[in-house]
Structure formats: structure tokens, C-alpha cells
Design an enzyme around this catalytic site. Structure first.
Site, PDB file in Angstrom:
ATOM      1  N   ARG A  51     152.237  62.221 -35.623  1.00 22.66           N
ATOM      2  CA  ARG A  51     152.378  62.366 -34.104  1.00 22.66           C
ATOM      3  C   ARG A  51     152.744  60.894 -33.582  1.00 22.66           C
ATOM      4  NH1 ARG A  51     147.164  64.812 -31.443  1.00 22.66           N
ATOM      5  NH2 ARG A  51     146.284  63.464 -32.954  1.00 22.66           N
ATOM      6  N   HIS A 178     141.336  68.505 -55.835  1.00 20.13           N
ATOM      7  CA  HIS A 178     141.615  67.542 -56.645  1.00 20.13           C
ATOM      8  C   HIS A 178     141.002  67.348 -57.764  1.00 20.13           C
ATOM      9  CE1 HIS A 178     138.701  65.331 -54.093  1.00 20.13           C
ATOM     10  NE2 HIS A 178     138.593  64.542 -54.965  1.00 20.13           N
ATOM     11  N   LYS A 182     141.921  66.291 -62.374  1.00 19.51           N
ATOM     12  CA  LYS A 182     141.496  65.144 -63.287  1.00 19.51           C
ATOM     13  C   LYS A 182     141.756  65.411 -64.629  1.00 19.51           C
ATOM     14  CE  LYS A 182     137.946  63.595 -60.161  1.00 19.51           C
ATOM     15  NZ  LYS A 182     138.505  62.081 -59.906  1.00 19.51           N
ATOM     16  N   GLU A 216     127.305  61.168 -55.123  1.00 17.07           N
ATOM     17  CA  GLU A 216     127.853  60.121 -54.275  1.00 17.07           C
ATOM     18  C   GLU A 216     126.873  58.961 -53.824  1.00 17.07           C
ATOM     19  OE1 GLU A 216     131.413  61.813 -51.960  1.00 17.07           O
ATOM     20  OE2 GLU A 216     129.868  63.255 -51.847  1.00 17.07           O
ATOM     21  N   HIS A 240     134.533  72.430 -55.029  1.00 12.24           N
ATOM     22  CA  HIS A 240     134.692  71.555 -56.292  1.00 12.24           C
ATOM     23  C   HIS A 240     133.795  72.019 -57.412  1.00 12.24           C
ATOM     24  CE1 HIS A 240     137.203  69.025 -53.927  1.00 12.24           C
ATOM     25  NE2 HIS A 240     136.278  68.685 -53.307  1.00 12.24           N
TER      26      HIS A 240
HETATM   27  P1  NAD Z   1     143.327  61.719 -40.643  1.00  7.33           P
HETATM   28  O1  NAD Z   1     142.740  62.133 -39.527  1.00  7.33           O
HETATM   29  O2  NAD Z   1     143.159  60.275 -41.218  1.00  7.33           O
HETATM   30  O3  NAD Z   1     144.906  61.942 -40.367  1.00  7.33           O
HETATM   31  C1  NAD Z   1     145.354  63.006 -39.873  1.00  7.33           C
HETATM   32  C2  NAD Z   1     146.829  63.005 -39.693  1.00  7.33           C
HETATM   33  O4  NAD Z   1     147.349  64.057 -38.991  1.00  7.33           O
HETATM   34  C3  NAD Z   1     147.498  61.912 -39.009  1.00  7.33           C
HETATM   35  O5  NAD Z   1     148.539  61.483 -39.535  1.00  7.33           O
HETATM   36  C4  NAD Z   1     147.835  62.236 -37.538  1.00  7.33           C
HETATM   37  O6  NAD Z   1     148.810  61.799 -36.907  1.00  7.33           O
HETATM   38  C5  NAD Z   1     148.267  63.689 -38.049  1.00  7.33           C
HETATM   39  N1  NAD Z   1     148.185  64.659 -36.900  1.00  7.33           N
HETATM   40  C6  NAD Z   1     147.244  65.037 -36.128  1.00  7.33           C
HETATM   41  N2  NAD Z   1     147.498  65.849 -35.126  1.00  7.33           N
HETATM   42  C7  NAD Z   1     148.785  65.896 -35.394  1.00  7.33           C
HETATM   43  C8  NAD Z   1     149.679  66.965 -34.473  1.00  7.33           C
HETATM   44  N3  NAD Z   1     149.307  67.294 -33.302  1.00  7.33           N
HETATM   45  N4  NAD Z   1     151.025  66.934 -34.931  1.00  7.33           N
HETATM   46  C9  NAD Z   1     151.563  65.965 -35.989  1.00  7.33           C
HETATM   47  N5  NAD Z   1     150.413  65.260 -36.562  1.00  7.33           N
HETATM   48  C10 NAD Z   1     149.254  65.420 -36.276  1.00  7.33           C
HETATM   49  O7  NAD Z   1     142.780  62.820 -41.743  1.00  7.33           O
HETATM   50  P2  NAD Z   1     142.715  62.713 -43.345  1.00  7.33           P
HETATM   51  O8  NAD Z   1     141.506  62.063 -43.673  1.00  7.33           O
HETATM   52  O9  NAD Z   1     144.102  62.217 -43.955  1.00  7.33           O
HETATM   53  O10 NAD Z   1     142.729  64.110 -43.899  1.00  7.33           O
HETATM   54  C11 NAD Z   1     143.834  65.153 -43.654  1.00  7.33           C
HETATM   55  C12 NAD Z   1     143.463  66.492 -44.464  1.00  7.33           C
HETATM   56  O11 NAD Z   1     143.124  65.999 -45.616  1.00  7.33           O
HETATM   57  C13 NAD Z   1     142.236  67.072 -43.978  1.00  7.33           C
HETATM   58  O12 NAD Z   1     142.395  68.552 -43.945  1.00  7.33           O
HETATM   59  C14 NAD Z   1     140.897  66.704 -44.736  1.00  7.33           C
HETATM   60  O13 NAD Z   1     140.121  67.509 -44.677  1.00  7.33           O
HETATM   61  C15 NAD Z   1     141.706  66.425 -46.026  1.00  7.33           C
HETATM   62  N6  NAD Z   1     141.242  65.748 -47.013  1.00  7.33           N
HETATM   63  C16 NAD Z   1     140.737  64.403 -46.723  1.00  7.33           C
HETATM   64  C17 NAD Z   1     140.535  63.397 -47.593  1.00  7.33           C
HETATM   65  C18 NAD Z   1     140.153  61.955 -47.548  1.00  7.33           C
HETATM   66  O14 NAD Z   1     139.753  61.308 -48.225  1.00  7.33           O
HETATM   67  N7  NAD Z   1     140.736  61.679 -46.290  1.00  7.33           N
HETATM   68  C19 NAD Z   1     139.945  63.614 -48.839  1.00  7.33           C
HETATM   69  C20 NAD Z   1     139.959  65.388 -49.047  1.00  7.33           C
HETATM   70  C21 NAD Z   1     140.668  66.267 -48.278  1.00  7.33           C
END
Ligand code: NAD
Length: 481
Positions: A51, A178, A182, A216, A240
Site C-alpha cells: 500500500r 515453513h 526445514k 519459544e 506446524h
Molecule cells: P505486516 O503487517 O508486517 O505487513 C503487511 C503488509 O501488507 C504490508 O506490506 C502492508 O503494506 C501490506 N498491506 C496491508 N493492507 C494492504 C492493502 N489493502 N493493499 C496492499 N497491501 C496491503 O504483516 P507480516 O508480519 O509481514 O505478515 C504477513 C503475512 O505473513 C500474514 O498472513 C502473517 O500471518 C504471515 N506470517 C508472518 C510471520 C512473521 O514472522 N511476520 C510469520 C508467519 C506468517
């Protein structure tokens, strides 16, 4: 050992949520490492989509900083980073609206593999899939990568599967877990299915029980609000730990091939018994801040810890329980699968020689590796005394230092997407079967307003979890600090 890196075909990879936490910590640094190892062809392109209004240069700065933060210094060659960044661009897209989609449609090449990574909140997965189709970006060469969580119960998982299926074939959908990427998890397959030693013993006749632990040290911290709607059962066990259980318990597939593997995993999930309430322990960490502080909900009934005893009703496993546990703010950070074999049926040695059972442990973190404890005579005089010693099967020692440099789970899985290999991804019916088993457990404690037990932060979890094994005359493996 000579490492064998097979370059992949040119591709366009769009990372929706390219400015997010997961992209910054895992996806982008992982892609850089694949680039360094020569796997990314010069024609490949990575497109960040999110965004935030910014240009290519600003996004490249962000990616460069992420690499410097998350890739070891000795691999951060400034010239290589510049070459990698030259293959990266950025587009502002609103996945809920129209902004950016026409531009994206013009950018994407239709004659190379197109991979679309949904690294955004789960509420947006359907929006992206639908727009990729509506804006005619999706082609038969497209693949979508869907992050966790995949639904929060059977109904929502079915709905999500249906939304994705409206735009993509199952062969195009990569549901990521993920843990499956591993190195050790794949090594578990090699140990089980490429050796004659283990498989004949891999059943209830010779295995006493299996313990699967994902511990954790961190709490729910800044994401308490989100976590409180989920809890350890949904966040960790349904996906997991379930996947680790499946790989440990499944029958040998005829081939190491996506659907053969996933058919066997599905059979395990369908053979899981419902879990008795008395075989589940739920906990919330205390301390300062406690779980209740972190989630800012003093009345929360959500668990940050869960331990449960799972029985599999099939010929191979009837009578051999699988004990699963996972929790936050525990004493140490470790993930492992531990297979406890039975003792020998009879000991020919004196009672004071001691007795040990074989234990095979598969460590996913912190030090990936496999070891088998075997019983030998304690060296030296003093008669026959038995000790158990580890036969360390850690690859780094046996295969040389290069083996230590194994790809991170995310980088391996992304390359599998580009290659079109779904073996290490969950199929839709597998996810639904896992929810079908999980839902009644959660519904029961919700109906009873079951209150999790408080456990001390930095401990091994609630006392009752110890009892879960004690009542079966067994003991948990120690969680090391
Ligand atoms: P985050 O909140 O850090 O990032 C979200 C991203 O989505 C940002 O780049 C934001 O700009 C974008 N976004 C949000 N609304 C939007 C829209 N309307 N249009 C376009 N882009 C939009 O989230 P994250 O932690 O990076 O997690 C992302 C996904 O990965 C989630 O489904 C989360 O459950 C999964 N996940 C994250 C982790 C982690 O370690 N962060 C681990 C496992 C799974």
C-alpha cells in the site's frame, strides 16, 4: 562435499505485502541468498507490492537494509547486493481496491512463471486471488503462495479454499508451512525411507511414544491483540505440530512426489482420535508482563501454552501416543521430534548395570540435526555397566562445513514454488481435515469457558503438563535454557 545448485527458469515474483515484517525478515533476505548461490537467473524479477506510496529506489533501499540486517555480514557483498537490487522493483497496490492493478497487469510477463506471494493479513488472501483473475493477470503459469493462518476453523478454511479455487487450480496453490521447509524435516524423510534400519521398528510394537515440542522464549509482545483471537492450538498445533506429527507417523508413500506424500499425511490426520478433555493442558504465562498484560485482555481465556496426548487409530500406531506441546515464554527455544523406543524385552545384564531405551531425536532448532541414543558398555573396568551415548547424525560434521550453510526454510520453499514442486506445501483437503480434528477440541473448551492454568514465565510450562505424562509413567524431555 560439492553443493549442487540448480538454477531455476526466469520468473516474475510479486510479493504482496513486500514492505511487511515477513518480507523484510525472511522472504527478501532469503531471495538474496538464493541469488548469491547462483539460483536466480538474471532475467528473473522480484516486484514488491504494497500500500505504501514509494518508488523503486525507496523499496530497493528497504531491501538493501533488510539484507544487511538479516544476512550474515560475510555474505553481504555490496556489489552482489547492487546486482540483486537491480532485479527488484516496486508497485503501489491496494489489494482491496483498484489502485495499481492495471499497471501490475502490464508489468507481468505472460511467458514466464509468475509467482504471487500473499504476505499480507489473511483477510486479504481472497481479495488478491480474485483481482489477479479479474485483471487477467493470472495465467496457467501462475502460482500463488498463501501464508498462514489458513482459516481459523473448518468453515473459514473451506470458504478460503473455495475463493482460491474460483481463480486457481489446486496445482497452482502453495499453502506455506515453513516447518516443512526445514532441512531436518526433509532429513526425517531420508532417515525413515532411505535406511533399512528404522522403518521395520517404526510402529507401536517398538516405539513407546513420540514427543513433539515447539518451545519459544518470546511472549506475544506487540501482536497480543491478534494472538488473543487465535491461541496456541490454532496458531501452532493445527498447522506446524500437525505437519510434524504427519511426517513422523505417515506410511511410506510410493514416491517422494507431492500428491503421494500428501495422500499419506491426510490419512494420518483422518486417523487421529478425538482428544479427551483430561488429555489436554492449557496455560497462560504469568510474570511481568504476563500474557493477560500482553494481550490487554484481563478476562482472556486464550492459551499461550498447550500440551496434549494424541492417539492415532491405525494398525501402525494404536497404543503409541504422540505427546504434543508448544508454548510461549518458556525456558528455552527449541523445536524437536523425539521418538522414544521401547526397552529391550528382557535384559541379560544385572539390574545394577542399568537400562536405557533408544531415543531418536530430530532437532529443528536451534541446532538442526538428528541423533540416536544407543546403549553401550561404559568403558573401562568395573564390570558391565551400561550407558547411553549419542550417535550424532548432524550433517555438518559428517558432510563438511558447506553442509552447515543450508538454505533457510523460506528460501527453499520459494524456489520450490518457482520449480512447481508442491511436495512441501499443504493441500486444501489436508488443511480442512486438520481443522475438522481441531474444531471440536476448541469448541469444547469454549463451551465450558475453560480457564488456562497460569505458568511461570521462563519455566517449562504448567505443572499439569508434567502430570499429563507422569500419569502414563513417562517424562517430558527437558526444555534446555
Ligand atoms: P505486516 O503487517 O508486517 O505487513 C503487511 C503488509 O501488507 C504490508 O506490506 C502492508 O503494506 C501490506 N498491506 C496491508 N493492507 C494492504 C492493502 N489493502 N493493499 C496492499 N497491501 C496491503 O504483516 P507480516 O508480519 O509481514 O505478515 C504477513 C503475512 O505473513 C500474514 O498472513 C502473517 O500471518 C504471515 N506470517 C508472518 C510471520 C512473521 O514472522 N511476520 C510469520 C508467519 C506468517
Amino acid at each position: 562435499m560439492v553443493s549442487r545448485v540448480i538454477p531455476v527458469e526466469p520468473f516474475d515474483l510479486v510479493i504482496f505485502g513486500g514492505t511487511g515484517d515477513l518480507a523484510r525478515r525472511k522472504i527478501l533476505p532469503g531471495l538474496y541468498r538464493r541469488f548469491l548461490s547462483g539460483q536466480m537467473p538474471p532475467e528473473a524479477r522480484i516486484i514488491g507490492a504494497a500500500r505504501t506510496d514509494q518508488d523503486d529506489a525507496a523499496f530497493r533501499n528497504f531491501v538493501g537494509a533488510a539484507i544487511k540486517e538479516f544476512v550474515p555480514k560475510n555474505r553481504c557483498d555490496p556489489k552482489a547486493i547492487d546486482r540483486f537490487l537491480a532485479q527488484i522493483s516496486y508497485i503501489t497496490v491496494d489489494v482491496r481496491g483498484d489502485k495499481g492493478w492495471n499497471t501490475l497487469a502490464k508489468m507481468i510477463r505472460s511467458d514466464v512463471v509468475q509467482a504471487f506471494y500473499f504476505s499480507v493479513g489473511p483477510g486479504l488472501f481472497g481479495d488478491i486471488a480474485t483481482r489477479l483473475n479479474d485483471y487477467k493477470i493470472a495465467t496457467p503459469l501462475s502460482r500463488i503462495v498463501v501464508e498462514k493462518p489458513f482459516g481459523r476453523d473448518l468453515t473459514s478454511a473451506k470458504e478460503l479454499n473455495a475463493v482460491l479455487a474460483a481463480s486457481f487450480e489446486e496445482q497452482q496453490i502453495y499453502r506455506i508451512d515453513h516447518y516443512l521447509g526445514k532441512e531436518t524435516v526433509q532429513n526425517l524423510m531420508a532417515v525413515r525411507f532411505a535406511n533399512v534400519l528404522f522403518e521395520p521398528l517404526w510402529n507401536a510394537q517398538y516405539i513407546d511414544h513420540v514427543q513433539i515440542t515447539v518451545a519459544e522464549t518470546v511472549g506475544v509482545g506487540g501482536r497480543g491483540g491478534y494472538y488473543d483471537k487465535s491461541g496456541a492450538m490454532r496458531d501452532m498445533v493445527q498447522n506446524h505440530l500437525m505437519q510434524l506429527l504427519c511426517l513422523t507417523a505417515m506410511e511410506p508413500p510410493a514416491q517422494f512426489e507431492p500428491d503421494a506424500m500428501r495422500d499419506e499425511k491426510l490419512k494420518v490426520i483422518r486417523a487421529l482420535d478425538p482428544v479427551d478433555a483430561s488429555d489436554i493442558v492449557r496455560g497462560q504465562y504469568g510474570g511481568d508482563p504476563s500474557y493477560l498484560d500482553d494481550c490487554e485482555n484481563p478476562a482472556s481465556l486464550t492459551e499461550s501454552y498447550i500440551a496434549l496426548k494424541v492417539d492415532i487409530s491405525n494398525w501402525r500406531w494404536k497404543g503409541t501416543p504422540f505427546y504434543l506441546r508448544t508454548g510461549k515464554r518458556l525456558k528455552g527455544r527449541m523445536s524437536e521430534i523425539v521418538v522414544h523406543f521401547k526397552e529391550t524385552p528382557h535384559s541379560i545384564f544385572d539390574d545394577d548395570a542399568g537400562r536405557h531405551a533408544n531415543i531418536l531425536s530430530i532437532r529443528l532448532q536451534p541446532d538442526e540435526g538428528i541423533d540416536l541414543r544407543v546403549t553401550i558398555k561404559e568403558p573401562g573396568p568395573g564390570g558391565m555397566r551400561l550407558v547411553d551415548v549419542p550417535l550424532d547424525m548432524t550433517f555438518a560434521d559428517a558432510l563438511g562445513p558447506e553442509a552447515k550453510d543450508v538454505p533457510d526454510a523460506y528460501e527453499r520453499l520459494i524456489m520450490d514454488v518457482i520449480r512447481g514442486n508442491q511436495t512441501l506445501f499443504m493441500r486444501g483437503d489436508e488443511v480442512e481435515a486438520a481443522w475438522a480434528w481441531t474444531d471440536p477440541i476448541i469448541e469444547r473448551w469454549q463451551a465450558r469457558r475453560d480457564k488456562p492454568k497460569t505458568y511461570e514465565a521462563g519455566s517449562s510450562g504448567p505443572e499439569d503438563a508434567l502430570m499429563l505424562l507422569h500419569k502414563d509413567h513417562r517424562r517430558w524431555r527437558e526444555i534446555k535454557a
